[in-house]
Enzyme design. Structure first.
Site, PDB file in Angstrom:
ATOM      1  N   GLY A  37     -38.611  36.582   5.303  1.00  0.00           N
ATOM      2  CA  GLY A  37     -39.106  36.471   3.937  1.00  0.00           C
ATOM      3  C   GLY A  37     -38.040  36.097   2.931  1.00  0.00           C
ATOM      4  O   GLY A  37     -38.345  35.626   1.833  1.00  0.00           O
ATOM      5  N   THR A  43     -29.134  41.052   5.691  1.00  0.00           N
ATOM      6  CA  THR A  43     -28.337  41.899   4.807  1.00  0.00           C
ATOM      7  C   THR A  43     -26.853  41.565   4.888  1.00  0.00           C
ATOM      8  O   THR A  43     -26.172  41.456   3.869  1.00  0.00           O
ATOM      9  CB  THR A  43     -28.555  43.383   5.159  1.00  0.00           C
ATOM     10  OG1 THR A  43     -29.898  43.741   4.809  1.00  0.00           O
ATOM     11  CG2 THR A  43     -27.598  44.269   4.398  1.00  0.00           C
ATOM     12  N   GLY A 184     -20.854  59.038  -2.726  1.00  0.00           N
ATOM     13  CA  GLY A 184     -20.609  58.753  -1.324  1.00  0.00           C
ATOM     14  C   GLY A 184     -19.319  57.988  -1.121  1.00  0.00           C
ATOM     15  O   GLY A 184     -19.183  56.854  -1.589  1.00  0.00           O
ATOM     16  N   GLY A 186     -18.142  56.975   1.827  1.00  0.00           N
ATOM     17  CA  GLY A 186     -18.148  56.366   3.151  1.00  0.00           C
ATOM     18  C   GLY A 186     -17.629  54.949   3.034  1.00  0.00           C
ATOM     19  O   GLY A 186     -17.073  54.552   2.005  1.00  0.00           O
ATOM     20  N   ILE A 188     -19.089  51.979   2.723  1.00  0.00           N
ATOM     21  CA  ILE A 188     -19.668  51.109   1.698  1.00  0.00           C
ATOM     22  C   ILE A 188     -19.187  51.514   0.314  1.00  0.00           C
ATOM     23  O   ILE A 188     -18.740  50.690  -0.491  1.00  0.00           O
ATOM     24  CB  ILE A 188     -21.205  51.140   1.764  1.00  0.00           C
ATOM     25  CG1 ILE A 188     -21.698  50.573   3.095  1.00  0.00           C
ATOM     26  CG2 ILE A 188     -21.811  50.339   0.604  1.00  0.00           C
ATOM     27  CD1 ILE A 188     -23.199  50.676   3.295  1.00  0.00           C
ATOM     28  N   GLU A 207     -18.306  63.007  -3.413  1.00  0.00           N
ATOM     29  CA  GLU A 207     -18.438  62.978  -1.955  1.00  0.00           C
ATOM     30  C   GLU A 207     -18.885  64.337  -1.426  1.00  0.00           C
ATOM     31  O   GLU A 207     -18.331  65.373  -1.771  1.00  0.00           O
ATOM     32  CB  GLU A 207     -17.102  62.577  -1.320  1.00  0.00           C
ATOM     33  CG  GLU A 207     -16.992  62.781   0.171  1.00  0.00           C
ATOM     34  CD  GLU A 207     -18.085  62.074   0.958  1.00  0.00           C
ATOM     35  OE1 GLU A 207     -18.603  62.684   1.907  1.00  0.00           O
ATOM     36  OE2 GLU A 207     -18.429  60.911   0.617  1.00  0.00           O
ATOM     37  N   ALA A 325     -23.244  44.569  12.158  1.00  0.00           N
ATOM     38  CA  ALA A 325     -23.745  43.219  12.393  1.00  0.00           C
ATOM     39  C   ALA A 325     -23.375  42.717  13.783  1.00  0.00           C
ATOM     40  O   ALA A 325     -24.198  42.080  14.468  1.00  0.00           O
ATOM     41  CB  ALA A 325     -23.200  42.270  11.322  1.00  0.00           C
ATOM     42  N   HIS A 451       6.646  36.924  17.659  1.00  0.00           N
ATOM     43  CA  HIS A 451       7.444  37.448  16.545  1.00  0.00           C
ATOM     44  C   HIS A 451       7.665  36.315  15.539  1.00  0.00           C
ATOM     45  O   HIS A 451       7.976  35.195  15.917  1.00  0.00           O
ATOM     46  CB  HIS A 451       8.787  37.953  17.048  1.00  0.00           C
ATOM     47  CG  HIS A 451       9.701  38.404  15.941  1.00  0.00           C
ATOM     48  ND1 HIS A 451       9.536  39.616  15.299  1.00  0.00           N
ATOM     49  CD2 HIS A 451      10.758  37.796  15.340  1.00  0.00           C
ATOM     50  CE1 HIS A 451      10.475  39.734  14.366  1.00  0.00           C
ATOM     51  NE2 HIS A 451      11.229  38.638  14.363  1.00  0.00           N
TER      52      HIS A 451
END
Length: 472
Positions: A37, A43, A184, A186, A188, A207, A325, A451
């Site tokens: 859609g 996402t 939050g 976390g 995200i 948090e 993902a 290196h």
């Protein structure tokens, strides 16, 4: 008039799981239809991984430029601070998303996948209708792959509004908030909060746990908390959001929360960003008519992503953690191959996890503490980026970052590699490859690493685990 379509494979959702399944099915010669859609990409591409990394990159560039004002830095002097144009930043971010989404659609077309734009609604396991701009399309399929993804969790007592926003809305702000309150800490919340701090906003985290990003242990997250403290980012740990009052356009919102002692507090922010997790998209598709079994909020599948209904498959966020993902893509590719007749199952040794904080976090495999719970004795070694020449030459060695390796004590097989530091996300694939192929400490220690590179820290960490790191 209803348009009738029949196909071998019907895929619902064109995110990283769905579109990969469609492309692979097309490559294998399967008559494939994909229904979406929104724009192709899901996402991750449209309102998650890609746009957030674009915002993070722009924010880091902005911060880096301003580091050269005043007395300058590295012999480079910028005479005045950089100016931020949020609408142009958002336009640039959107251009990246549009380019990638168009690329996905081109790949689907190249592989002869029929694309139908709209939302699928199933009447039974193999039949659905899609309301499109051109009318109703009725689709009958032999196989159905459900790849509907997930959406940000909305708390009933913190409904989204003009000033109470989700991570999706945080990626489309045309005006920089003076004060961003993030519920939050976390992955995200931290990614968004750190990006906005770099752009110049005051940021406060509320948090519920006693630490940030619980996916990673405190030794790993210490450099991140150090960065937050250095940049005056406040974190209220063990706190619970209670309610919010949105004051309307230009007035922000006031959040009420309780601290770890149960004492109630209020905090005002121009925007309140809610990042308390994601939930699978199971509503609105007629899944109740498909006779699939559920595993809590998720669709229940086996190791081949088969549901309880024959020839109905489910992949990605819809089937549970980790909601990543790259997991969805791997499952989508696998299912297409199984449908074509190949023998496959989803049984990876590891699924890498990355958090694009400052500095970045990587977790692949298990830690020594997790191994102990399984009754496995381990050897653990780590190596700091402060002793890596390339890291110091690119100002990436003084943030407390390191690579840590966990191996079985009996045979030295590597079972976990974790890292924190600038750009360590780019090392995650080496970590995963090593564990997936059953590498031992000696394999990593004796592989000649280029290196100067950041990847030398992996070799040195393996040597450290064996007790003979060269540069430490």
């Amino acid at each position: 008039m209803t348009n009738l379509v029949s196909c071998k494979v019907l895929i619902v959702g064109a995110g990283p799981g769905g579109y990969v399944a469609a492309i692979r099915a097309g490559q294998l010669g399967l008559d494939t239809v994909i229904v979406e859609g929104d724009r192709a990409g899901g996402t991750c591409l449209i309102r998650g991984c890609i746009p957030s990394k674009a915002l993070i990159h722009a924010a880091s560039r902005f911060e880096e430029i301003n580091a050269h004002t005043g007395d300058g830095k590295l012999g480079i002097l910028v005479p005045q601070p950089a100016q931020l144009d949020m609408p142009k930043l958002i336009d640039w971010k959107d251009s990246i998303v549009a380019r990638l989404s168009s690329g996905v659609e081109a790949l689907l077309k190249k592989n002869k996948v029929k694309q139908i734009k709209g939302w699928a609604n199933f009447s039974d396991a193999k039949n659905c209708t899609v309301d499109t701009a051109e009318g109703v399309v009725s689709i009958k399929a032999e196989h159905v792959i459900l790849a509907t993804g997930s959406t940000a969790t909305e708390l009933p007592f913190l409904p989204y509004s003009e000033n109470v926003i989700s991570s999706t809305q945080a990626l489309d702000q045309n005006e920089l908030p003076n004060h961003l309150v993030v519920i939050g800490a976390g992955y995200i919340g931290l990614e968004m909060g750190i990006a906005y701090r770099k752009l110049g906003a005051k940021v406060t985290f509320i948090e519920g746990m006693d630490s940030i990003v619980p996916l990673f242990d405190k030794e790993l997250t210490k450099p991140v908390t150090t960065w937050l403290k250095k940049h005056n980012v406040d974190i209220e740990y063990s706190a619970r959001a209670q309610s919010v009052v949105d004051h309307g356009t230009g007035e922000g919102a006031t959040l009420t929360y309780t601290d770890k002692k149960g004492i109630e507090h209020s905090i005002h922010g121009d925007k309140i960003l809610v990042t308390v997790g994601r939930r699978p998209n199971t509503q609105g598709y007629g899944l109740e008519n498909m006779c699939v079994d559920m595993n809590g909020a998720f669709v229940k599948v086996d190791k081949q992503c088969r549901t309880a209904m024959k020839n109905v498959w489910a992949i990605g966020d819809l089937v549970g953690e980790p909601m990543l993902a790259h997991k969805a893509s791997a499952q989508g590719e696998m299912v297409a191959e199984i449908i074509s007749g190949l023998k496959r199952e989803f049984n990876p040794t590891v699924i890498p996890a990355v958090c694009f904080t400052e500095p970045e976090l990587v977790g692949v495999g298990i830690t020594a503490a997790e191994a102990k719970l399984q009754g496995t004795e381990t050897l653990v070694g780590k190596f700091p980026f402060a002793a890596i020449g390339k890291a110091l030459a690119m100002e990436a060695g003084n943030d407390g970052g390191f690579v840590r390796i966990t191996a079985r004590k009996d045979n030295h097989v590597v079972i976990g590699i974790h890292a924190v530091g600038a750009h360590v996300a780019e090392l995650s694939n080496q970590f995963a490859t090593a564990i997936e192929m059953g590498a031992r400490l000696e394999d990593l220690a004796n592989t000649i690493h280029v290196h100067p590179t950041l990847g030398e820290a992996t070799m040195e960490a393996a040597m450290s685990t064996l007790g003979h790191a060269i540069h430490m």
